[in-house]
Scaffold this motif. Structure first.
Motif, PDB file in Angstrom:
ATOM      1  N   ASP A   1       0.827  -1.189   0.000  1.00  0.00           N
ATOM      2  CA  ASP A   1       0.000   0.000   0.000  1.00  0.00           C
ATOM      3  C   ASP A   1       0.867   1.246   0.000  1.00  0.00           C
ATOM      4  OD1 ASP A   1      -2.614   1.012   0.129  1.00  0.00           O
ATOM      5  OD2 ASP A   1      -2.440   1.369   2.268  1.00  0.00           O
ATOM      6  N   GLY A   2       0.217   2.384  -0.090  1.00  0.00           N
ATOM      7  CA  GLY A   2       0.930   3.647   0.019  1.00  0.00           C
ATOM      8  C   GLY A   2       1.313   3.890   1.465  1.00  0.00           C
TER       9      GLY A   2
ATOM     10  N   ARG B   1       5.287  12.381  -3.050  1.00  0.00           N
ATOM     11  CA  ARG B   1       5.297  12.753  -4.464  1.00  0.00           C
ATOM     12  C   ARG B   1       6.707  12.680  -5.059  1.00  0.00           C
ATOM     13  NH1 ARG B   1       0.039  15.182  -5.568  1.00  0.00           N
ATOM     14  NH2 ARG B   1      -1.121  13.460  -4.680  1.00  0.00           N
ATOM     15  N   ASP B   2       7.698  12.811  -4.189  1.00  0.00           N
ATOM     16  CA  ASP B   2       9.080  12.876  -4.662  1.00  0.00           C
ATOM     17  C   ASP B   2       9.788  11.548  -4.436  1.00  0.00           C
ATOM     18  OD1 ASP B   2       8.767  15.495  -5.396  1.00  0.00           O
ATOM     19  OD2 ASP B   2       9.587  16.308  -3.531  1.00  0.00           O
ATOM     20  N   GLY B   3       9.704  10.688  -5.435  1.00  0.00           N
ATOM     21  CA  GLY B   3      10.376   9.397  -5.327  1.00  0.00           C
ATOM     22  C   GLY B   3      11.872   9.555  -5.137  1.00  0.00           C
ATOM     23  N   TRP B   4      12.446  10.641  -5.679  1.00  0.00           N
ATOM     24  CA  TRP B   4      13.900  10.831  -5.582  1.00  0.00           C
ATOM     25  C   TRP B   4      14.352  10.955  -4.141  1.00  0.00           C
ATOM     26  CZ3 TRP B   4      15.806  15.205  -3.271  1.00  0.00           C
ATOM     27  CH2 TRP B   4      14.961  16.337  -3.221  1.00  0.00           C
ATOM     28  N   ARG B   5      13.506  11.481  -3.262  1.00  0.00           N
ATOM     29  CA  ARG B   5      13.909  11.619  -1.857  1.00  0.00           C
ATOM     30  C   ARG B   5      14.134  10.243  -1.230  1.00  0.00           C
ATOM     31  NH1 ARG B   5      12.592  16.788   0.460  1.00  0.00           N
ATOM     32  NH2 ARG B   5      11.449  18.027  -1.071  1.00  0.00           N
ATOM     33  N   ILE B   6      13.208   9.325  -1.484  1.00  0.00           N
ATOM     34  CA  ILE B   6      13.345   7.997  -0.889  1.00  0.00           C
ATOM     35  C   ILE B   6      14.477   7.246  -1.569  1.00  0.00           C
ATOM     36  CG2 ILE B   6      12.132   5.834  -0.421  1.00  0.00           C
ATOM     37  CD1 ILE B   6       9.698   7.488   0.045  1.00  0.00           C
ATOM     38  N   ALA B   7      14.609   7.450  -2.882  1.00  0.00           N
ATOM     39  CA  ALA B   7      15.722   6.824  -3.601  1.00  0.00           C
ATOM     40  C   ALA B   7      17.050   7.276  -2.982  1.00  0.00           C
ATOM     41  CB  ALA B   7      15.655   7.202  -5.078  1.00  0.00           C
ATOM     42  N   THR B   8      17.157   8.555  -2.714  1.00  0.00           N
ATOM     43  CA  THR B   8      18.376   9.093  -2.098  1.00  0.00           C
ATOM     44  C   THR B   8      18.598   8.479  -0.714  1.00  0.00           C
ATOM     45  OG1 THR B   8      18.007  11.140  -3.311  1.00  0.00           O
ATOM     46  CG2 THR B   8      19.545  11.250  -1.460  1.00  0.00           C
TER      47      THR B   8
ATOM     48  N   SER C   1       6.227  12.575  -8.915  1.00  0.00           N
ATOM     49  CA  SER C   1       4.871  12.280  -9.389  1.00  0.00           C
ATOM     50  C   SER C   1       4.002  13.530  -9.333  1.00  0.00           C
ATOM     51  CB  SER C   1       4.212  11.207  -8.511  1.00  0.00           C
ATOM     52  OG  SER C   1       4.922   9.996  -8.578  1.00  0.00           O
ATOM     53  N   THR C   2       3.251  13.769 -10.391  1.00  0.00           N
ATOM     54  CA  THR C   2       2.300  14.887 -10.341  1.00  0.00           C
ATOM     55  C   THR C   2       0.932  14.413  -9.865  1.00  0.00           C
ATOM     56  OG1 THR C   2       1.622  14.567 -12.646  1.00  0.00           O
ATOM     57  CG2 THR C   2       3.452  16.070 -12.243  1.00  0.00           C
ATOM     58  N   PHE C   3       0.731  13.091  -9.785  1.00  0.00           N
ATOM     59  CA  PHE C   3      -0.488  12.569  -9.181  1.00  0.00           C
ATOM     60  C   PHE C   3      -0.140  11.259  -8.506  1.00  0.00           C
ATOM     61  CE2 PHE C   3      -0.345  10.882 -13.473  1.00  0.00           C
ATOM     62  CZ  PHE C   3      -0.707   9.551 -13.337  1.00  0.00           C
ATOM     63  N   GLU C   4      -0.982  10.834  -7.579  1.00  0.00           N
ATOM     64  CA  GLU C   4      -0.700   9.648  -6.788  1.00  0.00           C
ATOM     65  C   GLU C   4      -0.565   8.430  -7.695  1.00  0.00           C
ATOM     66  OE1 GLU C   4      -3.754   7.839  -4.677  1.00  0.00           O
ATOM     67  OE2 GLU C   4      -2.360   6.652  -3.498  1.00  0.00           O
ATOM     68  N   GLY C   5       0.531   7.718  -7.537  1.00  0.00           N
ATOM     69  CA  GLY C   5       0.697   6.486  -8.301  1.00  0.00           C
ATOM     70  C   GLY C   5       1.381   6.666  -9.641  1.00  0.00           C
ATOM     71  N   GLU C   6       1.718   7.901 -10.013  1.00  0.00           N
ATOM     72  CA  GLU C   6       2.304   8.134 -11.340  1.00  0.00           C
ATOM     73  C   GLU C   6       3.614   7.366 -11.524  1.00  0.00           C
ATOM     74  OE1 GLU C   6       2.985  12.266 -12.246  1.00  0.00           O
ATOM     75  OE2 GLU C   6       3.586  11.835 -14.316  1.00  0.00           O
ATOM     76  N   ALA C   7       4.508   7.492 -10.540  1.00  0.00           N
ATOM     77  CA  ALA C   7       5.824   6.848 -10.665  1.00  0.00           C
ATOM     78  C   ALA C   7       5.698   5.328 -10.697  1.00  0.00           C
ATOM     79  CB  ALA C   7       6.724   7.272  -9.501  1.00  0.00           C
ATOM     80  N   ALA C   8       4.794   4.805  -9.870  1.00  0.00           N
ATOM     81  CA  ALA C   8       4.610   3.354  -9.812  1.00  0.00           C
ATOM     82  C   ALA C   8       4.005   2.839 -11.121  1.00  0.00           C
ATOM     83  CB  ALA C   8       3.710   2.988  -8.630  1.00  0.00           C
ATOM     84  N   MET C   9       3.052   3.590 -11.673  1.00  0.00           N
ATOM     85  CA  MET C   9       2.447   3.194 -12.941  1.00  0.00           C
ATOM     86  C   MET C   9       3.487   3.193 -14.054  1.00  0.00           C
ATOM     87  SD  MET C   9      -1.291   5.024 -12.980  1.00  0.00           S
ATOM     88  CE  MET C   9      -1.266   5.417 -14.719  1.00  0.00           C
TER      89      MET C   9
END
Ligand code: ZN
Ligand code: ZN
Ligand code: FE
Length: 750
Positions: free
Chosen positions: A512-513, A554-561, A623-631
């Motif tokens: 889940d999110g 929204r910012d996947g890069w933060r978690i990636a970092t 992501s500009t909307f929820e789930g964008e990066a995952a999609m």
């Protein structure tokens, strides 16, 4: 001669059930009467025994297409005096289980009449009958009768009145029946120009303006849409700019199935749903090389497609004798400001949509209850619901327990739906929206009151999310009832159990999110050993630090970092730079946050892990909307060999180096899915070892990802598990109210 009282439970109101009974009785020579009793239809029938048996059998065998019989009870009663005429008795309110019909898409017969120049409802934008038309959204109170709908403002003309009272017509007892003389009226206005009302041929003008690239707010069944020509790239782009919605896909309504199939690939199963009486938005693969504007669903191989479900939609596409060319495809997206509930009145539109549209096509039949369009995906040809609303709500889900009590599940904070549980039936509400916006919270309160009225429900307990700061938790508290906080991911699992009517011990895999855990950290990759009365957190995906609170959603890069700092502390800075995740300044800020533990929470969210991997692979940083990066990560995946590193942590550790070494992004994306499915399997095996439980439920928003569901289901079934999946209840937060309501049903005292 025999007399009987026959009580029929199910969806038997507003679907032409009483006239059907009356016609059947006349045909067979049965005397007596039929009445709506609010919760059921009651028949008194008198005839020779043999005739009565035929009558009872025909009741279920020939029932009207939109009815759904759940139960028939039958008792002998004393013979009664009769004049051999079978009567329909006016409704009276009585208590009991109540089945409110969802709204029903325009039927084929009405569609034919709509375009028959000799029919008196030729081109009538509100044509309907006992088999079609609005129901839930115009209903004030049960039982369903015209005086208790918003049609009460439109007295029937003599012709409509005659049809309404004649059992031989298709409109006998059809509450919203009307015609060009007596029905609601359309109007077109410019929201920026007071007094710009056009009432003469508004449809003609709307069609014309749509073809000129204009954006029009159109009043539908459960709310307003924003419409524009889906083949006009400029119009669609402009709608995106005005709505501040850069990339989230828009749904497209097509003229008819033939037109739709020119733009999308369908299957027989999808066609069935597209043309059926519920008409959800169906996610379909786009055909290559069509004229559909790229901005409709940018970078997305699929498009949400649906067909006209009201006469007004049909008339927008075809309005004889107007011969001006009209597009085959209209963008039709919810008419609301981001976060707010869908507009349902002209006043809403003036306040919220004035800046988003050029014109408003409206009418004077009020919408009482909002119902957004439902959105459906498919999993191996079985419906897989993303948003359950119009056409489905408030059909109840039965569970195999009869508990004589009424409870409420208030739902979650995002994609909120609530759920009323009454006597073992769980009524999931239409979609309300995201509760971060106070207008949505107000919409929740209002819909809640209305649904409780309609179902004559007086909850005695309310279940809510464990998160103390959710607005939904506050709404639940205001009710002054015993409160049952239910952990978010446990509620997801209960929802999947309820949908599958499985109340036995279950291994819940909830990917889940974000959800609030019992330890106050962020959960979201959970393996929970569940019963209907509680759960044990058996395992979870490896904890990582989630910096930046809400921004990181929204910012996947933060978690990636943060992941790079976790797995490669010595080379994190260099890897971050080589992977192009963020500036070295930003990297230092994240490193400092993690070091000092400021604004950083331990997290096990599978959704955030998807975002991070999407960023690490250079697919989507933000992501500009929820789930964008995952999609985007799902769409990028191409089947390949399983990775060498089969454990999730090993894979995550190896991922940055493999990407920098030039491994294919498509292969790595697929391997990430595979590794996560493998992780789910390993944990399920361990949980089975400990608990001897062989049932696994796959739930949570991440399981909207059909690639992941397929992989996980296949691996689990290969290992002998019974796998519970969602189908008509969304795996995302739109479904958790169902789980909450189940919990409250089974865990509150009398
Ligand atoms: Zn009809
Ligand atoms: Zn009329
Ligand atoms: Fe959730």
């Amino acid at each position: 001669m025999l007399a009987q009282r026959i009580q029929i439970y199910g969806i038997v109101q507003g679907v032409g059930f009483r006239p059907f009974v009356a016609r059947l009785a006349s045909r067979l020579g049965v005397a007596g009467d039929v009445a709506n009793k609010g919760s059921f239809v009651e028949i008194h029938a008198q005839a020779p025994e043999e005739t009565l048996r035929t009558f009872r059998e025909a009741l279920s065998a020939e029932a009207p297409p939109r009815s759904a019989i759940l139960r028939i009870l039958c008792h002998d009663i004393p013979l009664f005096a009769t004049d051999q005429i079978f009567r329909i008795i006016e409704s009276e309110a009585e208590r009991g289980d109540i089945f409110v019909s969802p709204d029903i898409a325009t039927c084929d017969l009405c569609a034919q009449e709509l375009y028959d120049p000799n029919n008196r409802r030729y081109l009538h934008p509100f044509i309907n009958c006992t088999a079609c038309g609005p129901r839930l959204t115009i209903l004030e109170q049960m039982p369903y009768d015209r005086v208790r709908t918003t049609m009460k403002a439109f007295p029937m003309c003599p012709e409509c009145d005659r049809e309404y009272h004649s059992p031989e017509t298709r409109r006998y007892d059809a509450q919203p029946v009307c015609c060009n003389d007596c029905g609601p009226r359309l109007a077109l206005f410019n929201p920026k120009q007071p007094g710009s009302l056009v009432t003469d041929n508004p449809i003609l003008m709307a069609r014309h303006e749509l073809m000129r690239g204009k954006i029009i707010a159109v009043k539908g069944i459960g709310g307003f849409h924003l419409a524009c020509n889906a083949l006009d790239e400029n119009a669609v782009q402009r709608l995106r700019t005005l709505k501040h919605r850069p990339a989230k896909p828009f749904a497209v309504m097509f003229r008819n199935l033939d037109a739709l199939q020119k733009y999308c690939h369908t299957t027989p199963e999808a066609d069935k749903w597209l043309t059926g009486h519920q008409k959800p938005i169906v996610l379909l693969p786009k055909r290559k090389g069509t004229l559909l504007a790229e901005s409709v669903a940018p970078g997305n191989p699929n498009v949400g497609a649906f067909l006209p479900y009201t006469p007004l939609h049909m008339l927008l596409f075809d309005y004889p004798p107007d011969s001006e060319p009209m597009t085959d495809a209209l963008v039709l997206t919810s008419g609301n400001q981001s976060g707010a509930p869908i507009c349902r009145s002209d006043e809403d539109v003036r306040q919220q949509l004035g800046q988003f549209c050029d014109l408003v096509l409206t009418h004077n039949r009020p919408i009482l209850l909002r119902a957004d369009d439902s959105v459906m995906d498919f999993l191996d040809d079985v419906p897989y619901m993303i948003r359950r609303s119009r056409g489905f709500a408030p059909l109840p889900f039965p569970v195999d327990i009869f508990v004589p009590k009424t409870v409420l599940g208030i739902g979650g904070e995002l994609k909120n739906c609530f759920c009323i549980g009454k006597d073992g039936l769980l009524y999931l509400s239409p979609y309300i929206g995201d509760m971060e916006d106070l207008r949505s919270v107000e919409a929740l309160r209002e819909s809640l009151r209305r649904m409780c009225d309609l179902l004559e429900a007086h909850p005695t307990a309310v279940a809510c999310d464990l998160h103390p700061k959710y607005n939904t938790t506050q709404v639940a508290q205001e009710m002054g009832l015993p409160l049952l906080p239910v952990q978010h991911h446990y509620a997801h699992v209960l929802s999947c159990m309820a949908e599958n009517n499985c109340l036995d011990k279950t291994i819940g895999i909830s990917f889940d999110g974000t959800g609030y855990g019992t330890d106050k950290t962020i959960w979201g990759g959970e393996i929970l050993l569940c019963t209907t009365s509680g759960f044990q957190r058996f395992a979870h995906i490896p904890t990582f630090p989630q910096p930046g609170g809400d921004a990181s959603a929204r910012d996947g890069w933060r978690i990636a970092t943060a992941l790079l700092l976790k797995y490669h502390p010595d080379q994190a800075e260099r890897l971050t730079e080589e992977l192009g995740l963020c500036s070295s300044q930003e990297q230092k800020v994240i490193a400092a946050m993690l070091r000092t533990n400021i604004n950083t929470v331990p997290s096990t969210s599978a959704g955030r892990l998807f975002d991070a991997v999407s960023a690490l692979l250079g697919i989507c940083r933000h992501s500009t909307f929820e789930g964008e990066a995952a999609m985007a990560l799902q769409f990028a995946a191409k089947e390949t060999q399983p990775p060498k590193e089969t454990a999730l942590e090993e894979f995550l550790r190896a991922l940055p180096r493999r990407r920098l070494a030039g491994d294919s992004v498509a292969a790595l994306a697929w391997q990430f899915h595979w590794t996560l499915a493998e992780f789910a399997l390993c944990q399920a095996l361990a949980a089975r070892e400990q608990s001897h439980c062989n049932t696994v439920a796959l739930t949570g928003g991440v399981f909207q990802n059909t690639l992941l569901v397929r992989m996980a289901k296949q691996r689990l079934e290969q290992n002998g598990f019974r796998v519970l999946l969602h189908s008509l209840v969304p795996p995302n937060d739109g479904g958790i109210a169902l789980g909450q309501a189940l919990y409250a049903t089974l865990n509150t005292g009398e």
